[in-house]
Design an enzyme around this catalytic site. Structure first.
Site, PDB file in Angstrom:
ATOM      1  N   GLU A   1      -6.640 -10.124   7.136  1.00  0.00           N
ATOM      2  CA  GLU A   1      -5.983 -11.186   7.899  1.00  0.00           C
ATOM      3  C   GLU A   1      -7.051 -12.056   8.540  1.00  0.00           C
ATOM      4  OE1 GLU A   1      -2.850  -9.682  10.441  1.00  0.00           O
ATOM      5  OE2 GLU A   1      -2.148  -8.412   8.815  1.00  0.00           O
TER       6      GLU A   1
ATOM      7  N   ASN B   1      -9.930   1.561   2.494  1.00  0.00           N
ATOM      8  CA  ASN B   1      -9.613   1.362   3.913  1.00  0.00           C
ATOM      9  C   ASN B   1     -10.153   2.510   4.764  1.00  0.00           C
ATOM     10  OD1 ASN B   1      -8.400  -1.075   3.632  1.00  0.00           O
ATOM     11  ND2 ASN B   1      -6.353  -0.441   4.221  1.00  0.00           N
TER      12      ASN B   1
ATOM     13  N   GLY C   1      -8.067  -2.092  15.137  1.00  0.00           N
ATOM     14  CA  GLY C   1      -6.613  -2.181  15.150  1.00  0.00           C
ATOM     15  C   GLY C   1      -6.106  -2.752  13.851  1.00  0.00           C
TER      16      GLY C   1
ATOM     17  N   LEU D   1     -20.004  -2.296  10.967  1.00  0.00           N
ATOM     18  CA  LEU D   1     -20.843  -1.403  11.761  1.00  0.00           C
ATOM     19  C   LEU D   1     -20.896  -1.905  13.204  1.00  0.00           C
ATOM     20  CD1 LEU D   1     -22.308   1.119  10.720  1.00  0.00           C
ATOM     21  CD2 LEU D   1     -24.427  -0.196  10.660  1.00  0.00           C
TER      22      LEU D   1
ATOM     23  N   CYS E   1      -3.023  -2.020   9.206  1.00  0.00           N
ATOM     24  CA  CYS E   1      -3.347  -1.198   8.031  1.00  0.00           C
ATOM     25  C   CYS E   1      -4.273  -0.011   8.280  1.00  0.00           C
ATOM     26  CB  CYS E   1      -3.889  -2.089   6.931  1.00  0.00           C
ATOM     27  SG  CYS E   1      -2.572  -3.170   6.328  1.00  0.00           S
TER      28      CYS E   1
ATOM     29  N   LYS F   1      -2.608   3.075  10.091  1.00  0.00           N
ATOM     30  CA  LYS F   1      -1.530   3.750   9.345  1.00  0.00           C
ATOM     31  C   LYS F   1      -2.033   4.299   8.009  1.00  0.00           C
ATOM     32  CE  LYS F   1       0.678  -0.038   6.720  1.00  0.00           C
ATOM     33  NZ  LYS F   1       0.239   0.250   5.369  1.00  0.00           N
TER      34      LYS F   1
ATOM     35  N   GLY G   1     -17.137  -0.941  19.443  1.00  0.00           N
ATOM     36  CA  GLY G   1     -16.321  -1.635  20.439  1.00  0.00           C
ATOM     37  C   GLY G   1     -15.232  -0.731  20.973  1.00  0.00           C
TER      38      GLY G   1
ATOM     39  N   THR H   1       0.853  -1.195   0.000  1.00  0.00           N
ATOM     40  CA  THR H   1       0.000   0.000   0.000  1.00  0.00           C
ATOM     41  C   THR H   1       0.885   1.240   0.000  1.00  0.00           C
ATOM     42  OG1 THR H   1      -1.660  -1.246   1.215  1.00  0.00           O
ATOM     43  CG2 THR H   1      -1.848   1.162   1.265  1.00  0.00           C
TER      44      THR H   1
ATOM     45  N   GLU I   1      -3.713  -4.553  -2.708  1.00  0.00           N
ATOM     46  CA  GLU I   1      -4.211  -5.796  -2.103  1.00  0.00           C
ATOM     47  C   GLU I   1      -5.340  -5.459  -1.136  1.00  0.00           C
ATOM     48  OE1 GLU I   1      -3.386  -9.219  -2.427  1.00  0.00           O
ATOM     49  OE2 GLU I   1      -5.253  -9.067  -1.296  1.00  0.00           O
TER      50      GLU I   1
HETATM   51  P1  NAD Z   1       4.819  -7.912   6.621  1.00  0.00           P
HETATM   52  O1  NAD Z   1       5.561  -7.012   7.517  1.00  0.00           O
HETATM   53  O2  NAD Z   1       4.032  -9.040   7.199  1.00  0.00           O
HETATM   54  O3  NAD Z   1       5.830  -8.568   5.558  1.00  0.00           O
HETATM   55  C1  NAD Z   1       6.773  -7.859   4.814  1.00  0.00           C
HETATM   56  C2  NAD Z   1       7.930  -8.814   4.456  1.00  0.00           C
HETATM   57  O4  NAD Z   1       8.775  -8.184   3.486  1.00  0.00           O
HETATM   58  C3  NAD Z   1       8.817  -9.154   5.646  1.00  0.00           C
HETATM   59  O5  NAD Z   1       8.955 -10.560   5.749  1.00  0.00           O
HETATM   60  C4  NAD Z   1      10.164  -8.477   5.304  1.00  0.00           C
HETATM   61  O6  NAD Z   1      11.300  -9.175   5.784  1.00  0.00           O
HETATM   62  C5  NAD Z   1      10.122  -8.500   3.787  1.00  0.00           C
HETATM   63  N1  NAD Z   1      11.013  -7.517   3.137  1.00  0.00           N
HETATM   64  C6  NAD Z   1      11.240  -6.224   3.496  1.00  0.00           C
HETATM   65  N2  NAD Z   1      12.083  -5.640   2.617  1.00  0.00           N
HETATM   66  C7  NAD Z   1      12.409  -6.567   1.682  1.00  0.00           C
HETATM   67  C8  NAD Z   1      13.216  -6.568   0.516  1.00  0.00           C
HETATM   68  N3  NAD Z   1      13.886  -5.487   0.114  1.00  0.00           N
HETATM   69  N4  NAD Z   1      13.303  -7.708  -0.203  1.00  0.00           N
HETATM   70  C9  NAD Z   1      12.632  -8.820   0.178  1.00  0.00           C
HETATM   71  N5  NAD Z   1      11.853  -8.883   1.282  1.00  0.00           N
HETATM   72  C10 NAD Z   1      11.729  -7.770   2.019  1.00  0.00           C
HETATM   73  O7  NAD Z   1       3.888  -6.981   5.740  1.00  0.00           O
HETATM   74  P2  NAD Z   1       2.389  -7.294   5.239  1.00  0.00           P
HETATM   75  O8  NAD Z   1       1.441  -7.228   6.381  1.00  0.00           O
HETATM   76  O9  NAD Z   1       2.410  -8.487   4.365  1.00  0.00           O
HETATM   77  O10 NAD Z   1       2.105  -5.984   4.358  1.00  0.00           O
HETATM   78  C11 NAD Z   1       2.785  -5.765   3.153  1.00  0.00           C
HETATM   79  C12 NAD Z   1       2.140  -4.596   2.439  1.00  0.00           C
HETATM   80  O11 NAD Z   1       0.803  -4.946   2.048  1.00  0.00           O
HETATM   81  C13 NAD Z   1       1.996  -3.306   3.247  1.00  0.00           C
HETATM   82  O12 NAD Z   1       2.142  -2.218   2.387  1.00  0.00           O
HETATM   83  C14 NAD Z   1       0.574  -3.364   3.775  1.00  0.00           C
HETATM   84  O13 NAD Z   1       0.053  -2.081   4.035  1.00  0.00           O
HETATM   85  C15 NAD Z   1      -0.153  -4.008   2.602  1.00  0.00           C
HETATM   86  N6  NAD Z   1      -1.359  -4.779   2.964  1.00  0.00           N
HETATM   87  C16 NAD Z   1      -1.333  -5.596   4.043  1.00  0.00           C
HETATM   88  C17 NAD Z   1      -2.469  -6.362   4.333  1.00  0.00           C
HETATM   89  C18 NAD Z   1      -2.508  -7.251   5.551  1.00  0.00           C
HETATM   90  O14 NAD Z   1      -3.583  -7.758   5.852  1.00  0.00           O
HETATM   91  N7  NAD Z   1      -1.423  -7.466   6.267  1.00  0.00           N
HETATM   92  C19 NAD Z   1      -3.594  -6.302   3.493  1.00  0.00           C
HETATM   93  C20 NAD Z   1      -3.556  -5.470   2.385  1.00  0.00           C
HETATM   94  C21 NAD Z   1      -2.415  -4.711   2.107  1.00  0.00           C
HETATM   95  C1  UGA Z   2      -8.430  -4.412   6.482  1.00  0.00           C
HETATM   96  C2  UGA Z   2      -9.412  -4.385   5.294  1.00  0.00           C
HETATM   97  O1  UGA Z   2     -10.644  -4.998   5.688  1.00  0.00           O
HETATM   98  C3  UGA Z   2      -8.825  -5.134   4.099  1.00  0.00           C
HETATM   99  O2  UGA Z   2      -9.696  -5.023   2.985  1.00  0.00           O
HETATM  100  C4  UGA Z   2      -7.467  -4.510   3.751  1.00  0.00           C
HETATM  101  O3  UGA Z   2      -6.859  -5.221   2.689  1.00  0.00           O
HETATM  102  C5  UGA Z   2      -6.573  -4.552   4.964  1.00  0.00           C
HETATM  103  O4  UGA Z   2      -7.201  -3.853   6.070  1.00  0.00           O
HETATM  104  C6  UGA Z   2      -5.259  -3.900   4.708  1.00  0.00           C
HETATM  105  O5  UGA Z   2      -5.163  -2.974   3.955  1.00  0.00           O
HETATM  106  O6  UGA Z   2      -4.335  -4.399   5.343  1.00  0.00           O
HETATM  107  P1  UGA Z   2      -7.694  -6.194   8.305  1.00  0.00           P
HETATM  108  O7  UGA Z   2      -7.120  -5.006   8.992  1.00  0.00           O
HETATM  109  O8  UGA Z   2      -6.835  -7.392   8.100  1.00  0.00           O
HETATM  110  O9  UGA Z   2      -8.261  -5.775   6.857  1.00  0.00           O
HETATM  111  O10 UGA Z   2      -8.988  -6.701   9.112  1.00  0.00           O
HETATM  112  P2  UGA Z   2     -10.476  -6.148   9.276  1.00  0.00           P
HETATM  113  O11 UGA Z   2     -11.380  -7.309   9.324  1.00  0.00           O
HETATM  114  O12 UGA Z   2     -10.786  -5.103   8.300  1.00  0.00           O
HETATM  115  O13 UGA Z   2     -10.461  -5.520  10.738  1.00  0.00           O
HETATM  116  C7  UGA Z   2      -9.756  -4.338  11.065  1.00  0.00           C
HETATM  117  C8  UGA Z   2     -10.137  -3.925  12.471  1.00  0.00           C
HETATM  118  O14 UGA Z   2     -11.473  -3.431  12.488  1.00  0.00           O
HETATM  119  C9  UGA Z   2     -10.087  -5.043  13.500  1.00  0.00           C
HETATM  120  O15 UGA Z   2      -9.531  -4.573  14.713  1.00  0.00           O
HETATM  121  C10 UGA Z   2     -11.553  -5.409  13.697  1.00  0.00           C
HETATM  122  O16 UGA Z   2     -11.839  -5.982  14.943  1.00  0.00           O
HETATM  123  C11 UGA Z   2     -12.203  -4.054  13.531  1.00  0.00           C
HETATM  124  N1  UGA Z   2     -13.635  -4.130  13.184  1.00  0.00           N
HETATM  125  C12 UGA Z   2     -14.036  -4.680  12.019  1.00  0.00           C
HETATM  126  C13 UGA Z   2     -14.561  -3.591  14.052  1.00  0.00           C
HETATM  127  O17 UGA Z   2     -14.208  -3.049  15.116  1.00  0.00           O
HETATM  128  N2  UGA Z   2     -15.896  -3.650  13.725  1.00  0.00           N
HETATM  129  C14 UGA Z   2     -16.320  -4.194  12.565  1.00  0.00           C
HETATM  130  O18 UGA Z   2     -17.559  -4.166  12.320  1.00  0.00           O
HETATM  131  C15 UGA Z   2     -15.368  -4.728  11.687  1.00  0.00           C
END
Ligand code: NAD
Ligand code: UGA
Length: 428
Positions: free
Chosen positions: A148, A201, A250, A243, A253, A256, A246, A119, A144
């Protein structure tokens, strides 16, 4: 086609294992060598339901792991999935993406495409091109949207696929790669695709802070937020998803990304008025939850509180920005003794809380029932199924007082009240 995924975290590992599962040869690279070694052995560094099975199924065959960028020289398509954390001032830290692109630039063959899935805010494209430093390798974005806890389903069945490109051919290539997905495929320019991610988001976070504000007013005016949410959500123009009020939202994503969008606007010359309050409201919710608890049981030094749930969401071991961690931290700071359980997140929680004031009074237990004995209250802070389905008669027997704090508003309050519990939360 040879595909490389850069980063093996929550997003990268899903992308790599998912693409391998539909038949691509995927090489997944991470700079964390220990993580790569574990993955080669089929061990998952994170908890995500169903992902371990996919990795085990394909590792060593269509799915390979490496820590050496030289192995990526024959790659046609790179997916950059590295972290983009928050800097002190709220800006999105894109340095990991730039470092990854710089390494890709050093190894990619001419004509390759580097697709950023991390992101990243609009207005960053030129920075990425100069990090890549290759006029014969193109850049695209493919935000993406997975959550989670439900990543595997979200990967195979997203609501839509969005790509941001500079050339139609790049969109065509990505459409072909994702042909196994039965959902709308939307191609647009790069700043638009980047904004789709932030707008999505932020909209979801806005709903959460909005309903939390309604809960705060309901608390002050005598309403029951669960009844209110149900009735409001029945209007199809509003809908009931995201909706649930609580003790705040958290995760790695929402907090931030919302702030990064606000800051990106300011940097571009527009100060939005609707976005920053989403975070202010959210930051206050855990404290408001503790206030409610204090009103009921008068928190005191040495008192014991049981906590079920530390992860920011059910289905994950991730505790980044988890309201549960904030609440435990505050209880410990007040000298309260906390006994905590989580089916997956205790190791991460332990790491997160290390060194916090009062951690000598924090204990983790392997079975949720062990947390209860003579506690003044049970706080349910993550909506794991096993907590919702718990035998609350047993809970009541073990607690010193029949008090339950519901931080996710996910329990059946009617049943609990009928069994004699005092249910505590915001707007309950
Ligand atoms: P993460 O911290 O779980 O994983 C990142 C990985 O990249 C780590 O294992 C790190 O060691 C590796 N890395 C860092 N620099 C590197 C490099 N130069 N070469 C190879 N590997 C390297 O991160 P994440 O939660 O998977 O999130 C990744 C991105 O996707 C972020 O921008 C986040 O905002 C976005 N995103 C996350 C989610 C989610 O649910 N976690 C959902 C949608 C989008
Ligand atoms: C969120 C988005 O839902 C994803 O589409 C996006 O890809 C992701 O962020 C990202 O950019 O990383 P995520 O943070 O993994 O996904 O999980 P959510 O299910 O969205 O929950 C986020 C937080 O909101 C949690 O703390 C959850 O408990 C809270 N939540 C969710 C509430 O308090 N109330 C709700 O009704 C739904």
């Amino acid at each position: 086609m040879k595909i490389a995924v850069i980063g093996s975290g929550y997003v990268g590992l899903m992308q790599a294992a998912g693409l391998a599962d539909v038949g691509y040869d995927v090489l997944c690279i991470d700079i964390d060598k220990g993580r790569v070694d574990r993955l080669k052995r089929g061990e998952l560094p994170i908890y995500e339901p169903g992902l371990g099975e996919l990795v085990t199924k394909h590792v060593g065959a269509r799915l390979q792991f490496t820590a050496d960028y030289a192995d990526l020289k024959d790659t046609d398509l790179f997916f950059i999935c590295v972290q983009t954390p928050q800097l002190e001032d709220g800006t999105c830290d894109t340095r990991y993406v730039e470092a990854a692109l710089s390494d890709v630039g050093g190894t990619a063959k001419p004509g390759a495409l580097a697709v950023i899935k991390s992101t990243v805010p609009p207005g960053t494209l030129e920075r990425f091109k100069s990090a890549l430093n290759r006029s014969d390798v193109r850049v695209a974005v493919n935000p993406e949207f997975l959550r989670e806890g439900t990543s595997v389903n979200d990967f195979f069945h997203p609501y839509r696929t969005v790509v941001g490109v500079e050339r139609h051919e790049d969109a065509d290539l990505l459409r072909e790669v994702y042909r196994f997905i039965d959902a709308p495929f939307l191609a647009m320019n790069i700043p638009s695709a980047q904004m789709v991610k932030y707008a999505s988001n932020t909209m979801l976070a806005l709903r959460l802070s909005y309903i939390n504000e309604i809960a705060n007013i309901a608390q002050a005016t005598g309403g029951h937020i669960k009844d209110i949410e149900q009735a409001v959500g029945m209007d199809p123009r509003i809908g009931s998803d995201f909706l649930r009020s609580g003790a705040g939202f958290g995760g790695s994503c929402f907090p931030k990304d919302v702030l990064a969008l606000h800051v990106a606007g300011v940097e571009a010359g527009y100060t939005a008025r609707l976005i920053a309050p989403i975070i202010d409201i959210n930051n206050d919710q855990p404290g408001k939850f503790i206030d409610q608890l204090h009103e009921t049981i008068h928190l005191e030094k040495g008192q014991k509180i049981a906590v079920w749930g530390l992860a920011f969401n059910k289905g994950t071991d991730d505790v980044r920005q988890s309201p549960a961690i904030k609440i435990v931290r505050e209880l410990l700071a007040r000298g309260v003794h906390v006994v905590a359980h989580d089916p997956q997140a205790m190791q991460n929680a332990h790491r997160e809380l290390e060194g916090a004031t009062g951690t000598e009074h924090l204990r983790f237990v392997a079975h949720k029932e062990e947390a209860l004995a003579s506690a003044e209250a049970l706080l349910v802070l993550t909506e794991w199924d096993e907590y919702i389905a718990a035998d609350f008669d047993v809970v009541k027997e073990k607690l010193a007082r029949p008090v339950i704090g519901d931080g996710k508003h996910s329990l059946n309050h009617w049943v609990l009240r009928k069994s004699g519990f005092n249910v505590v939360g915001i707007g309950l």
